[in-house]
Design a protein around this motif. Structure first.
Motif, PDB file in Angstrom:
ATOM      1  N   UNK A 207       0.856  -1.184   0.000  1.00  0.00           N
ATOM      2  CA  UNK A 207       0.000   0.000   0.000  1.00  0.00           C
ATOM      3  C   UNK A 207       0.894   1.235   0.000  1.00  0.00           C
ATOM      4  N   UNK A 208       0.432   2.300  -0.635  1.00  0.00           N
ATOM      5  CA  UNK A 208       1.150   3.570  -0.580  1.00  0.00           C
ATOM      6  C   UNK A 208       0.152   4.658  -0.217  1.00  0.00           C
ATOM      7  N   UNK A 209       0.625   5.671   0.482  1.00  0.00           N
ATOM      8  CA  UNK A 209      -0.229   6.805   0.853  1.00  0.00           C
ATOM      9  C   UNK A 209       0.449   8.084   0.380  1.00  0.00           C
ATOM     10  N   UNK A 210      -0.341   8.964  -0.226  1.00  0.00           N
ATOM     11  CA  UNK A 210       0.182  10.217  -0.765  1.00  0.00           C
ATOM     12  C   UNK A 210      -0.716  11.367  -0.325  1.00  0.00           C
ATOM     13  N   UNK A 211      -0.097  12.393   0.226  1.00  0.00           N
ATOM     14  CA  UNK A 211      -0.854  13.598   0.562  1.00  0.00           C
ATOM     15  C   UNK A 211      -1.237  14.322  -0.721  1.00  0.00           C
ATOM     16  N   UNK A 212      -2.521  14.469  -0.978  1.00  0.00           N
ATOM     17  CA  UNK A 212      -2.990  15.117  -2.206  1.00  0.00           C
ATOM     18  C   UNK A 212      -3.115  16.635  -2.029  1.00  0.00           C
TER      19      UNK A 212
ATOM     20  N   UNK B  89     -14.721  18.592   4.967  1.00  0.00           N
ATOM     21  CA  UNK B  89     -13.655  17.669   4.555  1.00  0.00           C
ATOM     22  C   UNK B  89     -13.531  17.464   3.050  1.00  0.00           C
ATOM     23  N   UNK B  90     -14.633  17.486   2.314  1.00  0.00           N
ATOM     24  CA  UNK B  90     -14.557  17.236   0.872  1.00  0.00           C
ATOM     25  C   UNK B  90     -14.512  18.523   0.048  1.00  0.00           C
ATOM     26  N   UNK B  91     -14.435  19.678   0.705  1.00  0.00           N
ATOM     27  CA  UNK B  91     -14.325  20.948  -0.009  1.00  0.00           C
ATOM     28  C   UNK B  91     -12.938  21.046  -0.651  1.00  0.00           C
ATOM     29  N   UNK B  92     -12.796  21.952  -1.598  1.00  0.00           N
ATOM     30  CA  UNK B  92     -11.511  22.121  -2.287  1.00  0.00           C
ATOM     31  C   UNK B  92     -10.380  22.487  -1.317  1.00  0.00           C
ATOM     32  N   UNK B  93     -10.704  23.125  -0.184  1.00  0.00           N
ATOM     33  CA  UNK B  93      -9.688  23.495   0.797  1.00  0.00           C
ATOM     34  C   UNK B  93      -9.482  22.419   1.862  1.00  0.00           C
ATOM     35  N   UNK B  94     -10.278  21.344   1.824  1.00  0.00           N
ATOM     36  CA  UNK B  94     -10.137  20.253   2.787  1.00  0.00           C
ATOM     37  C   UNK B  94      -8.874  19.440   2.516  1.00  0.00           C
ATOM     38  N   UNK B  95      -8.365  18.804   3.539  1.00  0.00           N
ATOM     39  CA  UNK B  95      -7.178  17.963   3.384  1.00  0.00           C
ATOM     40  C   UNK B  95      -7.542  16.606   2.812  1.00  0.00           C
ATOM     41  N   UNK B  96      -6.651  16.055   1.970  1.00  0.00           N
ATOM     42  CA  UNK B  96      -6.912  14.743   1.368  1.00  0.00           C
ATOM     43  C   UNK B  96      -5.650  13.891   1.383  1.00  0.00           C
ATOM     44  N   UNK B  97      -5.813  12.639   1.810  1.00  0.00           N
ATOM     45  CA  UNK B  97      -4.765  11.624   1.762  1.00  0.00           C
ATOM     46  C   UNK B  97      -5.265  10.504   0.863  1.00  0.00           C
ATOM     47  N   UNK B  98      -4.473  10.120  -0.127  1.00  0.00           N
ATOM     48  CA  UNK B  98      -4.868   9.057  -1.069  1.00  0.00           C
ATOM     49  C   UNK B  98      -4.087   7.790  -0.750  1.00  0.00           C
ATOM     50  N   UNK B  99      -4.813   6.686  -0.582  1.00  0.00           N
ATOM     51  CA  UNK B  99      -4.207   5.377  -0.323  1.00  0.00           C
ATOM     52  C   UNK B  99      -4.365   4.536  -1.588  1.00  0.00           C
ATOM     53  N   UNK B 100      -3.270   4.018  -2.104  1.00  0.00           N
ATOM     54  CA  UNK B 100      -3.307   3.166  -3.299  1.00  0.00           C
ATOM     55  C   UNK B 100      -3.006   1.730  -2.911  1.00  0.00           C
ATOM     56  N   UNK B 101      -3.624   0.797  -3.609  1.00  0.00           N
ATOM     57  CA  UNK B 101      -3.430  -0.625  -3.337  1.00  0.00           C
ATOM     58  C   UNK B 101      -4.583  -1.243  -2.572  1.00  0.00           C
ATOM     59  N   UNK B 102      -5.744  -0.591  -2.571  1.00  0.00           N
ATOM     60  CA  UNK B 102      -6.892  -1.060  -1.783  1.00  0.00           C
ATOM     61  C   UNK B 102      -7.723  -2.137  -2.477  1.00  0.00           C
ATOM     62  N   UNK B 103      -7.533  -2.320  -3.780  1.00  0.00           N
ATOM     63  CA  UNK B 103      -8.355  -3.294  -4.506  1.00  0.00           C
ATOM     64  C   UNK B 103      -8.252  -4.665  -3.839  1.00  0.00           C
TER      65      UNK B 103
ATOM     66  N   UNK C 266      -0.064  19.806  12.636  1.00  0.00           N
ATOM     67  CA  UNK C 266       0.065  18.491  12.013  1.00  0.00           C
ATOM     68  C   UNK C 266      -1.117  17.604  12.378  1.00  0.00           C
ATOM     69  N   UNK C 267      -1.734  17.027  11.352  1.00  0.00           N
ATOM     70  CA  UNK C 267      -2.788  16.035  11.526  1.00  0.00           C
ATOM     71  C   UNK C 267      -2.181  14.708  11.088  1.00  0.00           C
TER      72      UNK C 267
END
Length: 188
Positions: free
Chosen positions: A44-49, A67-81, A180-181
C-alpha cells in the motif's frame, strides 16, 4: 576388523552425503514458494494530495472547511483493490501555531472526516462517501457498508479527507499558523 570398520565408515559417509543432497533440494522448493507470496500481497502507498487550508482569516471570525471541499485535506491510499476493510483514526492538534508559538484554536468536533473509494476516472464514488466525527475514535469502513454484498473493494485508490473549524480571537496576531494532523490506517 580394520577393513570392516573402514567399509562401515565408507557406507556411513555415502549415506550422509546423500541426505545432504536431498536437504538442499528441499530448500530450493521453499524459496520458490516465498517468491510467489510477494506477488499476492502488493504494498500500500499513501500520498498527501492536498493540505487542509483555511486561507486568510479575519480576527474574531470563525471559519469552517468541510472535509470534501476544495480546501479540505486529502490523503490518497493506493493498493486497496480486493482489501476487506480499513480502520481510520486521527491524531489531531488542539491548536495551530505561528512562528512566535502563538496559538490559533482549531476544532475537529463534527462531521469533519470523510472517506470514499476513488474510481478509475479519478473521482470519488459518491455511493461510497461517508462522513464522521474524527474526535470520537476510529472509524471502520467496509465495502459492503455502501454496496451490500460486496465483500472487497473494487477500486485501487481510496481517499481520506479532513476538515475543521478555526476560531481566531478578536486580537489574534497576524501570521501563518500551522499544525500536524496524523492519519492512522489499518488495512485488512
Amino acid at each position: 576388523m580394520t577393513r570392516r570398520a573402514l567399509a562401515l565408515a565408507a557406507l556411513l559417509m555415502a549415506a550422509l552425503s546423500g541426505a545432504a543432497t536431498r536437504a538442499g533440494a528441499q530448500l530450493t522448493r521453499t524459496a520458490a514458494i516465498n517468491e510467489s507470496l510477494t506477488i499476492l500481497f502488493p504494498p500500500l502507498t499513501a500520498t498527501g494530495m492536498r493540505p487542509l487550508q483555511f486561507g486568510t482569516l479575519v480576527p474574531g471570525t470563525a471559519r469552517t472547511v468541510l472535509p470534501t471541499a476544495a480546501a479540505g485535506g486529502e490523503l490518497r491510499v493506493s493498493g486497496m483493490k480486493n482489501k476487506r476493510s480499513i480502520v481510520i483514526s486521527f491524531t489531531l492538534p488542539a491548536d495551530l501555531r505561528n512562528a512566535s508559538n502563538q496559538a490559533l484554536p482549531i476544532s475537529f468536533n463534527g462531521n469533519f472526516a470523510a472517506n470514499c473509494e476513488i474510481t478509475t476516472a479519478d473521482v470519488c464514488d459518491p455511493t461510497t462517501l461517508h462522513t464522521w466525527n474524527p474526535t470520537t475514535g476510529s472509524f471502520t469502513d467496509t465495502p459492503d457498508r455502501s454496496k451490500p454484498g460486496r465483500p472487497r473493494y473494487t477500486f485501487t485508490d481510496f481517499s481520506v479527507y479532513i476538515g475543521g473549524t478555526v476560531s481566531p480571537a478578536a486580537t489574534q496576531p497576524a501570521g501563518t499558523y500551522t499544525g500536524t494532523v496524523t492519519v492512522n490506517l489499518v488495512v485488512n
